[in-house]
Design a protein around this motif. Structure first.
Motif, mmCIF file in Angstrom:
data_model
loop_
_atom_site.group_PDB
_atom_site.id
_atom_site.type_symbol
_atom_site.label_atom_id
_atom_site.label_comp_id
_atom_site.label_asym_id
_atom_site.label_seq_id
_atom_site.Cartn_x
_atom_site.Cartn_y
_atom_site.Cartn_z
ATOM 1 N N VAL A 1 -0.065 2.315 11.042
ATOM 2 C CA VAL A 1 -0.229 1.254 10.046
ATOM 3 C C VAL A 1 1.143 0.742 9.631
ATOM 4 O O VAL A 1 2.159 1.395 9.860
ATOM 5 N N GLU A 2 1.150 -0.437 9.008
ATOM 6 C CA GLU A 2 2.401 -0.924 8.438
ATOM 7 C C GLU A 2 2.802 -0.011 7.296
ATOM 8 O O GLU A 2 1.956 0.464 6.532
ATOM 9 N N THR A 3 4.095 0.237 7.187
ATOM 10 C CA THR A 3 4.591 1.152 6.161
ATOM 11 C C THR A 3 4.400 0.579 4.764
ATOM 12 O O THR A 3 4.010 1.301 3.844
ATOM 13 N N LYS A 4 4.654 -0.713 4.607
ATOM 14 C CA LYS A 4 4.512 -1.315 3.266
ATOM 15 C C LYS A 4 3.042 -1.354 2.864
ATOM 16 O O LYS A 4 2.150 -1.365 3.704
ATOM 17 N N GLY A 5 2.810 -1.345 1.575
ATOM 18 C CA GLY A 5 1.439 -1.359 1.079
ATOM 19 C C GLY A 5 0.895 0.049 0.927
ATOM 20 O O GLY A 5 1.624 1.035 0.974
ATOM 21 N N SER A 6 -0.419 0.124 0.782
ATOM 22 C CA SER A 6 -1.054 1.418 0.489
ATOM 23 C C SER A 6 -1.815 1.996 1.680
ATOM 24 O O SER A 6 -2.567 2.953 1.519
ATOM 25 N N SER A 7 -1.618 1.448 2.878
ATOM 26 C CA SER A 7 -2.415 1.872 4.032
ATOM 27 C C SER A 7 -2.295 3.358 4.346
ATOM 28 O O SER A 7 -3.296 4.008 4.660
ATOM 29 N N VAL A 8 -1.083 3.900 4.269
ATOM 30 C CA VAL A 8 -0.899 5.325 4.565
ATOM 31 C C VAL A 8 -1.697 6.165 3.574
ATOM 32 O O VAL A 8 -2.449 7.061 3.963
ATOM 33 N N GLN A 9 -1.571 5.858 2.304
ATOM 34 C CA GLN A 9 -2.302 6.595 1.275
ATOM 35 C C GLN A 9 -3.803 6.401 1.425
ATOM 36 O O GLN A 9 -4.588 7.336 1.247
ATOM 37 N N ASP A 10 -4.213 5.194 1.784
ATOM 38 C CA ASP A 10 -5.647 4.924 1.978
ATOM 39 C C ASP A 10 -6.219 5.822 3.077
ATOM 40 O O ASP A 10 -7.301 6.402 2.914
ATOM 41 N N ILE A 11 -5.499 5.942 4.189
ATOM 42 C CA ILE A 11 -5.963 6.808 5.285
ATOM 43 C C ILE A 11 -6.028 8.253 4.813
ATOM 44 O O ILE A 11 -7.011 8.955 5.051
ATOM 45 N N GLU A 12 -4.975 8.722 4.150
ATOM 46 C CA GLU A 12 -4.957 10.097 3.657
ATOM 47 C C GLU A 12 -6.145 10.366 2.740
ATOM 48 O O GLU A 12 -6.742 11.448 2.791
ATOM 49 N N ASN A 13 -6.521 9.390 1.927
ATOM 50 C CA ASN A 13 -7.634 9.568 0.992
ATOM 51 C C ASN A 13 -8.964 9.824 1.705
ATOM 52 O O ASN A 13 -9.828 10.514 1.176
ATOM 53 N N PHE A 14 -9.139 9.271 2.907
ATOM 54 C CA PHE A 14 -10.381 9.489 3.655
ATOM 55 C C PHE A 14 -10.533 10.940 4.115
ATOM 56 O O PHE A 14 -11.628 11.365 4.469
ATOM 57 N N PHE A 15 -9.439 11.694 4.091
ATOM 58 C CA PHE A 15 -9.478 13.083 4.558
ATOM 59 C C PHE A 15 -9.239 14.083 3.423
ATOM 60 O O PHE A 15 -9.048 15.272 3.668
ATOM 61 N N ASN A 16 -9.252 13.597 2.176
ATOM 62 C CA ASN A 16 -9.089 14.486 1.015
ATOM 63 C C ASN A 16 -10.188 15.539 0.985
ATOM 64 O O ASN A 16 -11.326 15.286 1.371
ATOM 65 N N ASN A 17 -9.842 16.722 0.537
ATOM 66 C CA ASN A 17 -10.784 17.832 0.343
ATOM 67 C C ASN A 17 -11.473 18.275 1.628
ATOM 68 O O ASN A 17 -12.584 18.786 1.601
ATOM 69 N N MET A 18 -10.828 18.037 2.771
ATOM 70 C CA MET A 18 -11.391 18.470 4.049
ATOM 71 C C MET A 18 -10.522 19.555 4.696
ATOM 72 O O MET A 18 -10.803 19.985 5.803
ATOM 73 N N GLY A 19 -9.462 19.959 4.020
ATOM 74 C CA GLY A 19 -8.559 20.956 4.594
ATOM 75 C C GLY A 19 -7.695 20.382 5.704
ATOM 76 O O GLY A 19 -7.215 21.117 6.563
ATOM 77 N N ALA A 20 -7.481 19.079 5.687
ATOM 78 C CA ALA A 20 -6.723 18.411 6.742
ATOM 79 C C ALA A 20 -5.226 18.657 6.589
ATOM 80 O O ALA A 20 -4.704 18.722 5.479
ATOM 81 N N VAL A 21 -4.560 18.795 7.738
ATOM 82 C CA VAL A 21 -3.105 18.842 7.778
ATOM 83 C C VAL A 21 -2.650 17.445 8.192
ATOM 84 O O VAL A 21 -2.987 16.974 9.284
ATOM 85 N N ILE A 22 -1.904 16.781 7.296
ATOM 86 C CA ILE A 22 -1.529 15.390 7.517
ATOM 87 C C ILE A 22 -0.011 15.292 7.653
ATOM 88 O O ILE A 22 0.728 15.795 6.819
ATOM 89 N N GLU A 23 0.419 14.629 8.732
ATOM 90 C CA GLU A 23 1.841 14.384 8.949
ATOM 91 C C GLU A 23 2.054 12.888 9.135
ATOM 92 O O GLU A 23 1.259 12.223 9.800
ATOM 93 N N THR A 24 3.137 12.380 8.548
ATOM 94 C CA THR A 24 3.471 10.972 8.711
ATOM 95 C C THR A 24 4.884 10.855 9.261
ATOM 96 O O THR A 24 5.734 11.723 9.024
ATOM 97 N N LYS A 25 5.106 9.778 10.016
ATOM 98 C CA LYS A 25 6.439 9.542 10.571
ATOM 99 C C LYS A 25 6.655 8.040 10.659
ATOM 100 O O LYS A 25 5.865 7.328 11.271
ATOM 101 N N GLU A 26 7.741 7.579 10.036
ATOM 102 C CA GLU A 26 8.062 6.152 10.086
ATOM 103 C C GLU A 26 8.714 5.815 11.413
ATOM 104 O O GLU A 26 9.413 6.634 12.012
ATOM 105 N N SER A 27 8.499 4.572 11.842
ATOM 106 C CA SER A 27 9.152 4.094 13.055
ATOM 107 C C SER A 27 10.651 3.970 12.803
ATOM 108 O O SER A 27 11.118 4.033 11.665
#
Length: 97
Positions: A34-60
């Motif tokens: 996703v584009e870094t600006k805006g809330s897209s990264v957080q929006d994606i993370e929210n879809f996996f809340n409370n599922m025990g997900a391991v989330i890693e992010t890396k900027e281009s």
């Protein structure tokens, strides 16, 4: 074949491959860009809340895009596909890998 039919065919093929290659429940690795600006990264993370997900992010290199990798235990291939659809329908401009 219109875009919706192509998308549906892709998800059906993915579901079939997941049944053929894994035993369920199973760990699954989602990857999104996703584009870094805006809330897209957080929006994606929210879809996996409370599922025990391991989330890693890396900027281009230039910081314009962010890759989001999510490793999470899913119960069935239908659940995997459902989560892809949920993200695609709610996060503008997301690329699913």
């Amino acid at each position: 074949m219109d875009e919706n039919q192509k998308t549906d065919a892709f998800y059906e093929k993915l579901k079939s491959q997941l049944y053929d290659t894994s035993s369920w429940p199973s760990e699954y690795l989602y990857k999104f860009i996703v584009e870094t600006k805006g809330s897209s990264v957080q929006d994606i993370e929210n879809f996996f809340n409370n599922m025990g997900a391991v989330i890693e992010t890396k900027e281009s290199k230039k910081g314009k895009y962010t890759s989001v990798s999510i490793n999470v235990k899913m119960e069935t291939p239908e659940d995997v596909v459902g989560k892809y659809k949920e993200v695609a329908e709610n996060v503008k401009g997301v690329i699913s890998l």
